[in-house]
Scaffold this active site. Structure first.
Site, PDB file in Angstrom:
ATOM      1  N   LYS A  67       0.810  -1.416   0.054  1.00 19.22           N
ATOM      2  CA  LYS A  67      -0.058  -0.022  -0.162  1.00 19.22           C
ATOM      3  C   LYS A  67       0.829   1.323  -0.081  1.00 19.22           C
ATOM      4  CE  LYS A  67      -2.516   1.646   3.736  1.00 19.22           C
ATOM      5  NZ  LYS A  67      -3.448   1.649   4.613  1.00 19.22           N
ATOM      6  N   ARG A 110     -10.012  -1.055   7.702  1.00 20.63           N
ATOM      7  CA  ARG A 110      -9.121  -1.932   8.560  1.00 20.63           C
ATOM      8  C   ARG A 110      -8.500  -1.431   9.724  1.00 20.63           C
ATOM      9  NH1 ARG A 110      -4.433   0.862   9.248  1.00 20.63           N
ATOM     10  NH2 ARG A 110      -2.622   0.443   7.668  1.00 20.63           N
ATOM     11  N   GLN A 138     -11.483   8.488  10.409  1.00 20.75           N
ATOM     12  CA  GLN A 138     -11.389   7.223  10.986  1.00 20.75           C
ATOM     13  C   GLN A 138     -12.386   7.117  12.133  1.00 20.75           C
ATOM     14  OE1 GLN A 138      -8.945   5.503   9.470  1.00 20.75           O
ATOM     15  NE2 GLN A 138      -8.351   7.031   8.151  1.00 20.75           N
ATOM     16  N   ASP A 159     -14.672  16.692  19.404  1.00 22.19           N
ATOM     17  CA  ASP A 159     -13.609  17.109  18.656  1.00 22.19           C
ATOM     18  C   ASP A 159     -13.450  18.768  19.022  1.00 22.19           C
ATOM     19  OD1 ASP A 159     -12.782  16.179  15.722  1.00 22.19           O
ATOM     20  OD2 ASP A 159     -12.193  18.133  16.044  1.00 22.19           O
ATOM     21  N   GLY A 222      -4.739   7.471  16.578  1.00 24.90           N
ATOM     22  CA  GLY A 222      -4.224   8.336  16.160  1.00 24.90           C
ATOM     23  C   GLY A 222      -2.848   8.609  15.808  1.00 24.90           C
ATOM     24  N   ALA A 223      -2.038   8.624  16.890  1.00 23.19           N
ATOM     25  CA  ALA A 223      -0.294   8.621  16.898  1.00 23.19           C
ATOM     26  C   ALA A 223       0.202   7.695  16.281  1.00 23.19           C
ATOM     27  CB  ALA A 223      -0.190   9.036  18.164  1.00 23.19           C
TER      28      ALA A 223
END
Ligand code: NAD
Length: 318
Positions: A67, A110, A138, A159, A222-223
């Site tokens: 990918k 995924r 995501q 958020d 996230g990180a």
């Protein structure tokens, strides 16, 4: 050669299928039947973007995938997605290319899928509330996946950009028929949650230990670089920490690397890799009191497993 677009992926592949394929993929990894080199990251300093190359071969799937994925955080200001991706799939029996797949949505599927697997093994079975910190692209598939494995009655969404949380809430209500309350701080969401997802681009912790109830499970997705971080050191110290792959976490995950650099955590305190848990080598959750953290930086194995599920279903239609 096959070409599958973003829309084809959305039409063909379900979250349930992706979760199952990822679990199979991690069982293969535990058996030593996966070739998974660390990904290569090339940074565009001029445009503040990363382009990663992520190869993987899974013997049990007879499938090689590579990918190419780009992560451009400033795209948000342009109204574009942060992540764009394409997968090349090759038949690993004869080495013949199978096709090219547009993979932005597949990546989100995924990334949700691995959280689904981790949540199945690490969260309390009676978990009902979910906190989502960071309501971007995501976050949507995180909710889809967690809802697949636990009966979530309510989502608390936060958020840093309030409007994004509002839009996320509306979309989740109509697409997944789930109740979502937008809250004004990460703390408000975390304090009420049985399961927490962090899906931000933050470089400082967005979740603090003092807010987390005993028995909570956290998926920190996230990180993915050493200088990014979502979870504070105290949480990492107190929790049972499971990673997707130790080698990847120790070279890429700021959530683990920073506490080690501070001298307050060490590699040997990481409880397990996900493959050890799904293959039964180690137990997942063992009490209703423990706090569990699943830290994922994202592995090419997940792309391979999702591609396998996609091609199996698509090619069997004919
Ligand atoms: N682990 C993995 O496998 C994997 C896979 C894909 C993406 N990612 C990473 O996940 C992160 C999110 O990806 P995305 O595609 O959803 O990006 P996105 O830009 O669509 O969403 C990120 C959201 O987080 C919010 N945010 C940023 N800082 C915040 C903070 N301090 N508190 C609360 N909200 C905050 C932003 O406003 C935005 O809405 C990125 O860092 C990405 O690289 C990880």
């Amino acid at each position: 050669m096959l070409f599958l677009s973003e829309r084809d992926v959305e039409r063909i592949l379900t979250m349930k299928e992706v979760i199952e394929a990822i679990e199979e993929g991690f069982k293969s990894l535990a058996k030593g039947k996966v070739a998974l080199p660390l990904r290569t990251r090339i940074r565009s300093l001029e445009h503040d973007g990363d382009i990663l190359s992520m190869p993987c071969l899974v013997e049990d799937f007879n499938l090689y995938t590579n990918k190419i994925v780009s992560v451009y955080p400033k795209n948000v200001d342009l109204g574009l997605q942060t992540i764009h991706a394409v997968i090349v799939a090759v038949d690993a029996v004869k080495g013949v290319p199978i096709g090219v797949i547009e993979a932005g949505y597949l990546t989100a599927l995924r990334t949700g899928g691995i959280s689904g697997v981790a949540t199945k093994y690490l969260s309390r079975e009676d978990s009902k509330t979910l906190a989502v910190i960071g309501c971007g692209y995501q976050a949507r598939t995180q909710v889809m996946a967690i809802k697949e494995v636990r009966k979530i009655g309510k989502v608390y969404a936060y958020d840093i950009i309030f409007e994004k949380a509002v839009k996320f809430a509306e979309e989740m209500k109509s697409r997944l028929n789930i109740e979502v309350e937008v809250v004004n701080s990460a703390r408000e969401a975390v304090e009420r949650a049985d399961i927490i997802v962090t899906a931000t681009t933050s470089k400082t912790p967005v979740v603090k230990r003092e807010w987390i109830k005993l028995g909570t499970h956290i998926n920190a997705i996230g990180a993915y670089t050493p200088d990014m971080r979502e979870i504070d050191t105290e949480t990492i110290i107190d929790a049972k920490v499971v990673v997707d792959l130790k080698e990847a976490a120790l070279s890429e995950a700021g959530d683990i690397i920073t506490p080690i650099k501070e001298g307050r955590y060490s590699e040997d305190r990481i409880y397990a890799e996900l493959g050890e848990i799904v293959s039964g080598v180690k137990l997942g959750r063992t009490s209703s009191e423990e706090i569990t953290v699943f830290k994922s930086v994202g592995l090419a194995l997940q792309d391979n497993a999702a591609t396998h599920a996609l091609l199996k279903k698509y090619l069997n239609q004919f």
